[in-house]
Enzyme design. Structure first.
Site, PDB file in Angstrom:
ATOM      1  N   LYS A   1       1.308  -0.664   0.119  1.00 12.97           N
ATOM      2  CA  LYS A   1      -0.107   0.386   0.042  1.00 12.97           C
ATOM      3  C   LYS A   1       1.031   1.189   0.149  1.00 12.97           C
ATOM      4  O   LYS A   1       0.399   2.051  -0.110  1.00 12.97           O
ATOM      5  CB  LYS A   1      -0.634   0.310   1.410  1.00 12.97           C
ATOM      6  N   GLY A   2       1.881   1.201   0.096  1.00 13.47           N
ATOM      7  CA  GLY A   2       2.989   2.477   0.919  1.00 13.47           C
ATOM      8  C   GLY A   2       3.264   3.508  -0.308  1.00 13.47           C
ATOM      9  O   GLY A   2       3.077   4.413  -0.080  1.00 13.47           O
TER      10      GLY A   2
ATOM     11  N   ARG B   1      -0.076   6.557   7.499  1.00 11.97           N
ATOM     12  CA  ARG B   1       0.344   6.455   6.112  1.00 11.97           C
ATOM     13  C   ARG B   1      -0.373   8.090   5.331  1.00 11.97           C
ATOM     14  O   ARG B   1       0.178   8.601   4.570  1.00 11.97           O
ATOM     15  CB  ARG B   1      -0.975   5.781   5.132  1.00 11.97           C
TER      16      ARG B   1
ATOM     17  N   ASP C   1       3.402   3.214   6.482  1.00 15.60           N
ATOM     18  CA  ASP C   1       3.107   3.107   8.026  1.00 15.60           C
ATOM     19  C   ASP C   1       3.574   2.425   8.696  1.00 15.60           C
ATOM     20  O   ASP C   1       4.821   1.660   8.518  1.00 15.60           O
ATOM     21  CB  ASP C   1       2.083   2.054   7.361  1.00 15.60           C
TER      22      ASP C   1
ATOM     23  N   PHE D   1      13.423   4.104  11.262  1.00 11.05           N
ATOM     24  CA  PHE D   1      12.673   3.506  10.595  1.00 11.05           C
ATOM     25  C   PHE D   1      12.129   4.956  10.563  1.00 11.05           C
ATOM     26  O   PHE D   1      11.513   5.886  11.057  1.00 11.05           O
ATOM     27  CB  PHE D   1      11.703   2.770  11.345  1.00 11.05           C
ATOM     28  N   VAL D   2      11.220   5.183   9.259  1.00 14.82           N
ATOM     29  CA  VAL D   2      10.241   6.480   8.874  1.00 14.82           C
ATOM     30  C   VAL D   2       8.414   5.822   8.794  1.00 14.82           C
ATOM     31  O   VAL D   2       8.303   4.850   8.196  1.00 14.82           O
ATOM     32  CB  VAL D   2      10.687   7.442   8.039  1.00 14.82           C
TER      33      VAL D   2
ATOM     34  N   ASP E   1      14.621  -0.415   1.151  1.00 15.22           N
ATOM     35  CA  ASP E   1      15.649  -1.256   2.624  1.00 15.22           C
ATOM     36  C   ASP E   1      16.196  -2.253   1.734  1.00 15.22           C
ATOM     37  O   ASP E   1      17.792  -1.924   1.303  1.00 15.22           O
ATOM     38  CB  ASP E   1      14.091  -1.731   3.396  1.00 15.22           C
TER      39      ASP E   1
ATOM     40  N   GLU F   1       7.502   2.407  -6.034  1.00 20.41           N
ATOM     41  CA  GLU F   1       7.478   1.732  -4.657  1.00 20.41           C
ATOM     42  C   GLU F   1       7.982   4.276  -3.782  1.00 20.41           C
ATOM     43  O   GLU F   1       8.060   3.978  -4.033  1.00 20.41           O
ATOM     44  CB  GLU F   1       8.878   1.558  -5.124  1.00 20.41           C
TER      45      GLU F   1
HETATM   46  P1  IMP Z   1      13.178  -4.196   1.470  1.00 24.97           P
HETATM   47  O1  IMP Z   1      12.346  -5.516   0.097  1.00 24.97           O
HETATM   48  O2  IMP Z   1      13.407  -4.610   2.481  1.00 24.97           O
HETATM   49  O3  IMP Z   1      13.603  -3.158   0.610  1.00 24.97           O
HETATM   50  O4  IMP Z   1      11.751  -3.322   1.798  1.00 24.97           O
HETATM   51  C1  IMP Z   1      11.026  -2.643   1.024  1.00 24.97           C
HETATM   52  C2  IMP Z   1       9.424  -2.455   1.773  1.00 24.97           C
HETATM   53  O5  IMP Z   1       9.240  -2.293   3.690  1.00 24.97           O
HETATM   54  C3  IMP Z   1       8.775  -0.952   1.576  1.00 24.97           C
HETATM   55  O6  IMP Z   1       7.845  -1.663   0.383  1.00 24.97           O
HETATM   56  C4  IMP Z   1       7.968  -0.421   2.595  1.00 24.97           C
HETATM   57  O7  IMP Z   1       6.973  -0.975   2.868  1.00 24.97           O
HETATM   58  C5  IMP Z   1       8.578  -1.627   3.700  1.00 24.97           C
HETATM   59  N1  IMP Z   1       9.585  -0.412   4.608  1.00 24.97           N
HETATM   60  C6  IMP Z   1      11.163  -0.660   4.182  1.00 24.97           C
HETATM   61  N2  IMP Z   1      11.436   0.161   5.094  1.00 24.97           N
HETATM   62  C7  IMP Z   1      10.356   0.974   6.047  1.00 24.97           C
HETATM   63  C8  IMP Z   1      10.728   2.039   6.462  1.00 24.97           C
HETATM   64  O8  IMP Z   1      11.424   2.827   6.655  1.00 24.97           O
HETATM   65  N3  IMP Z   1       8.827   2.708   7.359  1.00 24.97           N
HETATM   66  C9  IMP Z   1       7.174   1.934   6.282  1.00 24.97           C
HETATM   67  N4  IMP Z   1       7.924   1.062   5.820  1.00 24.97           N
HETATM   68  C10 IMP Z   1       9.424   0.390   5.203  1.00 24.97           C
HETATM   69 MG    MG Z   2       4.998  -1.131   4.260  1.00 26.22          MG
END
Ligand code: IMP
Ligand code: MG
Length: 187
Positions: A52-53, A174, A168, A161-162, A112, A108
């Site tokens: 949803k982000g 959100r 969210d 973390f944000v 992360d 996206e």
């Molecule tokens: P990745 O697979 O580790 O790159 O994580 C990506 C997903 O994790 C993003 O699309 C977000 O939904 C979630 N995410 C990563 N960091 C944060 C954060 O700081 N706040 C909220 N959601 C996060």
């Molecule tokens: Mg998320």
């Protein structure tokens, strides 16, 4: 207090410092929209939002692109409700449209570890699109993103973390119009 700061949210003790302000987001999206408009002349893109982000970012980004843009959405789950990655990606909602011959831009909220994006890229490429690029609002600093080939990036942010602007913690925050740190308890 500025008129556009919502008092109830601004006084939430779980929210820390602003990482990206509303004004910074607005002007960066105008730049990204301008670049995408120039890059996709004659080959209108299909924006694929990762739910949803990305929904807030996608809505603003699309309106900054001066081209006929199509939309679709995928929902993937990699985090559960925690602030730590589970290492597992699964499709919760798949696309409706056929990608063959399309110029896809994956939209996206934040990259992360890159795990979600790596999985998505492989998955989308298997559907024969003409091209796949990525537009991420945020990229977390200090991780190895070189091999991720991120064409459009809004902001590189520190490790904290944000939340806000689509992001969210356990489905909360959100609707914040800016991005700030989350300093509350683990959900
Ligand atoms: P990745 O697979 O580790 O790159 O994580 C990506 C997903 O994790 C993003 O699309 C977000 O939904 C979630 N995410 C990563 N960091 C944060 C954060 O700081 N706040 C909220 N959601 C996060
Ligand atoms: Mg998320």
């Amino acid at each position: 207090m500025a008129a556009n700061v919502r008092p109830v949210l601004a006084e939430d003790p779980n929210l820390g410092e602003t990482v990206v302000s509303e004004d910074e987001i607005r002007s960066r999206i105008a730049e990204l929209g301008g670049r995408i408009t120039a890059d996709y002349q004659g080959r209108p893109p299909l924006l694929v939002g990762v739910l949803k982000g990305a929904f807030v970012f996608m809505a603003d980004l699309a309106r900054a692109i001066d081209l006929p843009v199509d939309f679709d959405f995928m929902a993937v789950s990699s985090y559960g409700s925690s602030t730590k990655t589970s290492g597992v990606v699964r499709i919760v909602k798949d696309l409706d449209v056929d990608l063959s011959g399309r110029h896809v831009i994956v939209v996206e909220d934040i990259i992360d570890s890159g795990l979600t994006l790596n999985y998505l890229r492989k998955n989308l490429h298997a559907r024969n699109p003409t091209s796949v690029e990525v537009c991420a609002l945020l990229v977390r600093d200090g991780k190895q993103h070189g091999d991720l080939d991120l064409k459009y990036v809004g902001f590189v942010i520190p490790p904290a973390f944000v939340v806000g602007y689509g992001l969210d913690v356990d489905e909360r925050y959100r609707s914040l119009p800016y991005v700030c740190t989350y300093v509350g308890p683990e959900p």
